[in-house]
Motif scaffolding. Structure first.
Motif, PDB file in Angstrom:
ATOM      1  N   HIS A 197       9.554   0.485  -0.722  1.00 35.04           N
ATOM      2  CA  HIS A 197       9.252  -0.123  -2.021  1.00 35.04           C
ATOM      3  C   HIS A 197       8.822   0.912  -3.063  1.00 35.04           C
ATOM      4  N   GLY A 198       8.857   2.187  -2.695  1.00 34.54           N
ATOM      5  CA  GLY A 198       8.481   3.237  -3.650  1.00 34.54           C
ATOM      6  C   GLY A 198       6.990   3.434  -3.762  1.00 34.54           C
ATOM      7  N   GLY A 199       6.218   2.967  -2.779  1.00 33.85           N
ATOM      8  CA  GLY A 199       4.771   3.115  -2.820  1.00 33.85           C
ATOM      9  C   GLY A 199       4.270   4.087  -1.778  1.00 33.85           C
ATOM     10  N   LYS A 200       2.975   4.062  -1.536  1.00 34.11           N
ATOM     11  CA  LYS A 200       2.366   4.910  -0.522  1.00 34.11           C
ATOM     12  C   LYS A 200       1.258   4.121   0.167  1.00 34.11           C
ATOM     13  N   PRO A 211      -1.409 -10.827  -7.103  1.00 25.34           N
ATOM     14  CA  PRO A 211      -0.494 -10.862  -8.243  1.00 25.34           C
ATOM     15  C   PRO A 211       0.934 -11.213  -7.834  1.00 25.34           C
ATOM     16  N   THR A 212       1.796 -11.141  -8.816  1.00 22.82           N
ATOM     17  CA  THR A 212       3.242 -11.158  -8.586  1.00 22.82           C
ATOM     18  C   THR A 212       3.733  -9.716  -8.656  1.00 22.82           C
ATOM     19  N   ALA A 213       4.463  -9.275  -7.639  1.00 22.54           N
ATOM     20  CA  ALA A 213       4.891  -7.875  -7.566  1.00 22.54           C
ATOM     21  C   ALA A 213       6.380  -7.810  -7.259  1.00 22.54           C
ATOM     22  N   ILE A 214       6.997  -6.681  -7.557  1.00 22.35           N
ATOM     23  CA  ILE A 214       8.397  -6.441  -7.220  1.00 22.35           C
ATOM     24  C   ILE A 214       8.444  -6.053  -5.746  1.00 22.35           C
ATOM     25  N   ALA A 256     -12.473  -0.178   8.761  1.00 20.68           N
ATOM     26  CA  ALA A 256     -11.434   0.607   8.095  1.00 20.68           C
ATOM     27  C   ALA A 256     -10.920  -0.164   6.886  1.00 20.68           C
ATOM     28  N   THR A 257     -10.460   0.559   5.874  1.00 18.58           N
ATOM     29  CA  THR A 257      -9.839  -0.037   4.694  1.00 18.58           C
ATOM     30  C   THR A 257      -8.476   0.607   4.504  1.00 18.58           C
ATOM     31  N   PHE A 258      -7.417  -0.207   4.611  1.00 21.52           N
ATOM     32  CA  PHE A 258      -6.059   0.271   4.391  1.00 21.52           C
ATOM     33  C   PHE A 258      -5.672  -0.008   2.942  1.00 21.52           C
ATOM     34  N   TYR A 259      -5.073   0.989   2.291  1.00 24.64           N
ATOM     35  CA  TYR A 259      -4.617   0.860   0.912  1.00 24.64           C
ATOM     36  C   TYR A 259      -3.104   1.060   0.875  1.00 24.64           C
ATOM     37  N   PHE A 260      -2.415   0.273   0.028  1.00 25.51           N
ATOM     38  CA  PHE A 260      -1.003   0.545  -0.223  1.00 25.51           C
ATOM     39  C   PHE A 260      -0.668   0.078  -1.630  1.00 25.51           C
ATOM     40  N   THR A 261       0.365   0.695  -2.219  1.00 17.04           N
ATOM     41  CA  THR A 261       0.760   0.383  -3.595  1.00 17.04           C
ATOM     42  C   THR A 261       2.140  -0.265  -3.602  1.00 17.04           C
ATOM     43  N   ILE A 262       2.316  -1.205  -4.548  1.00 18.28           N
ATOM     44  CA  ILE A 262       3.584  -1.897  -4.770  1.00 18.28           C
ATOM     45  C   ILE A 262       3.836  -1.899  -6.267  1.00 18.28           C
ATOM     46  N   PRO A 263       5.083  -1.682  -6.728  1.00 15.14           N
ATOM     47  CA  PRO A 263       5.348  -1.663  -8.174  1.00 15.14           C
ATOM     48  C   PRO A 263       4.881  -2.944  -8.860  1.00 15.14           C
ATOM     49  N   GLU A 264       4.388  -2.798 -10.063  1.00 12.43           N
ATOM     50  CA  GLU A 264       3.827  -3.899 -10.836  1.00 12.43           C
ATOM     51  C   GLU A 264       4.889  -4.496 -11.764  1.00 12.43           C
ATOM     52  N   VAL A 265       4.746  -5.787 -12.083  1.00  5.25           N
ATOM     53  CA  VAL A 265       5.590  -6.439 -13.084  1.00  5.25           C
ATOM     54  C   VAL A 265       4.693  -6.890 -14.217  1.00  5.25           C
ATOM     55  N   SER A 309       0.988   1.847 -13.098  1.00  6.09           N
ATOM     56  CA  SER A 309       2.176   0.991 -13.089  1.00  6.09           C
ATOM     57  C   SER A 309       2.366   0.319 -11.729  1.00  6.09           C
ATOM     58  N   ASP A 310       1.340   0.371 -10.876  1.00  2.00           N
ATOM     59  CA  ASP A 310       1.434  -0.212  -9.537  1.00  2.00           C
ATOM     60  C   ASP A 310       0.306  -1.210  -9.321  1.00  2.00           C
ATOM     61  N   TRP A 311       0.516  -2.043  -8.309  1.00  2.00           N
ATOM     62  CA  TRP A 311      -0.572  -2.853  -7.760  1.00  2.00           C
ATOM     63  C   TRP A 311      -1.136  -2.110  -6.560  1.00  2.00           C
ATOM     64  N   LEU A 312      -2.457  -1.958  -6.533  1.00  2.00           N
ATOM     65  CA  LEU A 312      -3.128  -1.301  -5.412  1.00  2.00           C
ATOM     66  C   LEU A 312      -3.781  -2.377  -4.545  1.00  2.00           C
ATOM     67  N   PHE A 313      -3.227  -2.583  -3.338  1.00  2.00           N
ATOM     68  CA  PHE A 313      -3.762  -3.552  -2.393  1.00  2.00           C
ATOM     69  C   PHE A 313      -4.730  -2.849  -1.441  1.00  2.00           C
ATOM     70  N   SER A 314      -5.776  -3.557  -1.030  1.00  2.00           N
ATOM     71  CA  SER A 314      -6.699  -3.043  -0.013  1.00  2.00           C
ATOM     72  C   SER A 314      -6.965  -4.140   0.997  1.00  2.00           C
TER      73      SER A 314
END
Length: 695
Positions: A645-648, A554-557, A659-668, A594-599
């Protein structure tokens, strides 16, 4: 509709009146009503017991008679096979009139009849009958004699495998009549078909020859049951009388305690008023975490609940081990705090030490008072000090002072103790908040200083490191094959150490450049960042034949450079920590609130779940083998970028299963691109030679 509403209202009013009348009757006529209910209950119980006992008697009789009938049948079969068949070949006569013939024995049917007569004479009236639709002429009573026997023959002809029974009066006694089919066996068929007196000569194996009936009288069992019911009735009546007597005593006691209940209601009203006051005080003092404000609101609210009472708040200072004056109300604060005290006042110390309320009827004359003159000038007489306790720790003392001699009642002390407990919670929260705020400020300052040190140290180390690297590489090149083997090895060690030092400094610079959260980011095309990342990783992909795939991104902030570094570190880890095979890494994304969840999923060696948190700490390495070399800063940089970026960020893995790494980035605003458009872009892009078309 209006008419229907009026009818409904009338019905409702009638129902309410009827309910009120019923309640009035219950309260006014309790004993008679309970007596009637008890009698009805006893009658119903007796009927139930009578019905149950009859059922049990019939069930038991049916089961016992069935077993007896089976025993007779087995006895007849056993007699026929083990006695009759054996003696036939020895010249012994087997006949129905065996009693009149020397050395003869009875046929099976006669044996059964005679055995039944013998049992009837020994027992309590039980009879055994054997009859048939085709009796031999010498059987004078061998045919059916009554309706039951006719019904039994008819029913057993239809269902020979199912017994026929009935409960009825027989010869003036309640009895169970139980009939079982007598069927033709192979040995019986020849005998009956060839006998000269046989009324039927076309018998076949399995035909119903007749009925074996057992008649079991039940009058003795019924008499025992009636006697048991009479005993039960006497027992129930006795218990009922005792119960009603006890209930009468209870109701009398309830009426006598009506006045006590009224008094308790009055006391409860007072207690509810105090509870309401406690709630108001609790709401007030927990609405802020500023300690000074909490103490001010506490003393003001106490003045509303207990007017004209002076209040002091003493707090324990754990740093100097002393109780200090914190706040007061209805007192001259400057005079109270301005007094010089050589030690902790004894009354305060006693409350802290004993963790219980301390009372002085006249503080001006009490021997435990340290400064009686102060209390005389302020006009204070009675004293009550209650410790502020939370989790068995004393935070201080809440003191109440009156201007007239007064003894506090137990209820008042209990109320003020509850008030002190609430105040202790609010004070503890305020102190904890101040300590945590100070700790957070110190931690932020330390982190800032650490980052600044790492950045400055890394820059200052770069120049001498470049000199060391340059000279060692020049030395290795110029004197290659001119030195002994040990010297070349040592120079190689120096070159490798310089390279590792260079990598470590670059990682420290990367970690220090991430910064902290707060910068305004712009919308960033995550797929474009991903493509650039693949370009920077092309050598690693080519060397390992790795497959890196991705789904729609996606497009993310986000900060494009740091997002690229995030992709780079996680994908590079998936390639480096392969599981002795071809590395496979897949990147995907989905909307999560309200976030994008990347894996980012790989097929590598995996991570022990107990280290799932530790791997994100800087300089923490789980693998020390040469092929897994590193400085332990990559995942720490990833965590810092995501948090900025305010994620985790977190990981889910098992050893040997990738292994699967997950992180969140704010969504637009907007959604993931469609798969058709994504595939079209992939096929047109020359930078995706290493990217498969899996989503």
């Amino acid at each position: 509709m209006k008419r229907r509403g009026e009818i409904s209202g009338r019905i409702s009013r009638v129902f309410v009146k009827a309910r009120a009348a019923l309640v009035h009757v219950i309260y006014q006529r309790t004993i008679p009503l309970l007596t009637v209910m008890f009698c009805v209950g006893v009658a119903v119980m007796l009927w139930h017991l009578s019905h149950l006992s009859s059922t049990l008697v019939e069930s038991g009789a049916l089961q016992g008679t069935s077993l007896y009938s089976q025993s007779l049948t087995e006895l007849r079969i056993f007699y026929n096979s083990e006695v009759v068949e054996r003696v036939k070949g020895h010249g012994i006569n087997v006949t129905h009139d065996y009693a009149t013939k020397e050395g003869a024995i009875p046929i099976p049917a006669t044996f059964t009849i005679e055995y039944g007569k013998h049992v009837s004479q020994k027992g309590a009236g039980m009879q055994v009958r054997v009859y048939s639709q085709y009796p031999f002429p010498f059987r004078k009573d061998g045919g059916p004699r009554d309706a039951f026997e006719r019904d039994a023959l008819l029913q057993l002809q239809k269902q020979p495998d199912k017994a026929f029974s009935r409960f009825e009066d027989f010869q003036g006694r309640p009895s169970l009549r139980y009939g079982a089919a007598i069927r033709m066996g192979p040995g019986c068929v020849a005998c009956h078909n060839t006998h000269p007196q046989s009324p039927k000569t076309d018998w076949k194996v399995g035909d119903v020859r007749g009925v074996q009936e057992i008649i079991q009288p039940l009058d003795n069992v019924a008499a025992l049951t009636r006697a048991g019911l009479q005993n039960t009735l006497v027992l129930l009546a006795t218990m009922g009388i005792l119960g009603l007597s006890g209930l009468g005593l209870v109701i009398g006691r309830m009426r006598r305690t009506a006045a006590e209940l009224a008094q308790r209601v009055t006391e409860r009203t007072v207690a509810e008023g105090r509870l309401a006051a406690l709630r108001e005080i609790n709401v007030a003092i927990t609405s802020t975490l500023d300690l000074a404000t909490v103490l001010q609101m506490l003393t003001e609210k106490i003045d509303v609940v207990l007017p004209n009472i002076a209040v002091e708040v003493w707090l324990w200072n754990s740093k100097n081990g002393r109780a200090e004056r914190a706040a007061c109300h209805n007192l001259d604060e400057a005079t109270w705090k301005g007094r010089r005290l050589s030690n902790i006042p004894p009354l305060i110390n006693e409350a802290i030490t004993k963790k219980s309320p301390v009372f002085a009827l006249n503080v001006q004359t009490d021997s435990r008072t340290m400064d009686a003159e102060f209390y005389r000038r302020q006009g204070l007489i009675s004293y009550l000090g209650i410790p502020l306790v939370i989790k068995d720790e004393v935070l201080g003392v809440l003191v109440f002072l009156t201007r007239e001699e007064r003894r506090f009642s137990e209820e008042e002390i209990e109320f003020l103790t509850a008030l002190a407990a609430q105040a202790a919670v609010a004070i503890h929260n305020s102190q904890s908040y101040e300590e945590e705020a100070e700790l957070a400020a110190n931690l932020t300052r330390s982190n800032r200083e650490l980052e600044q040190f790492a950045y400055v140290a890394s820059h200052d180390l770069q120049e001498p490191l470049r000199m060391i690297t340059g000279y060692t590489q020049l030395l290795a090149k110029r004197y290659k094959n001119k030195l002994d083997q040990d010297a070349e090895v040592y120079i190689g060690y120096a070159v490798d150490g310089a390279k590792r030092m260079h990598t470590l400094i670059n990682d420290l610079l990367a970690y220090s450049r991430v910064g902290t959260k707060g910068k305004e980011f712009k919308p960033t095309d995550c797929e474009a960042v991903f493509r650039s990342t693949l370009v920077s990783l092309r050598d690693a992909i080519k060397d390992t034949s790795a497959t890196v795939t991705h789904g729609p991104l996606p497009t993310a902030i986000a900060d494009a450079i740091q997002l690229g570094q995030l992709f780079h570190n996680l994908i590079a880890n998936g390639i480096k920590y392969c599981n002795n095979g071809t590395p496979e890494v897949h990147v995907s994304c989905r909307s999560e609130g309200s976030d994008w969840l990347f894996s980012i999923k790989d097929n590598g060696i995996g991570i022990d779940p107990q280290y799932a948190e530790r791997i994100f700490v800087i300089f923490q390495r789980l693998h020390t083998r040469e092929e897994y070399s590193g400085t332990g800063t990559g995942l720490a940089v990833c965590k810092k970028i995501v948090e900025r970026h305010g994620g985790k960020i977190w990981v889910e893995s098992e050893l040997g299963k990738g292994a699967t790494f997950y992180f969140t980035i704010p969504e637009v605003s907007g959604t993931l691109r469609s798969k058709d458009k994504y595939y079209a872009e992939v096929s047109q892009s020359s930078n995706h030679k290493q990217v498969g078309n899996r989503s």
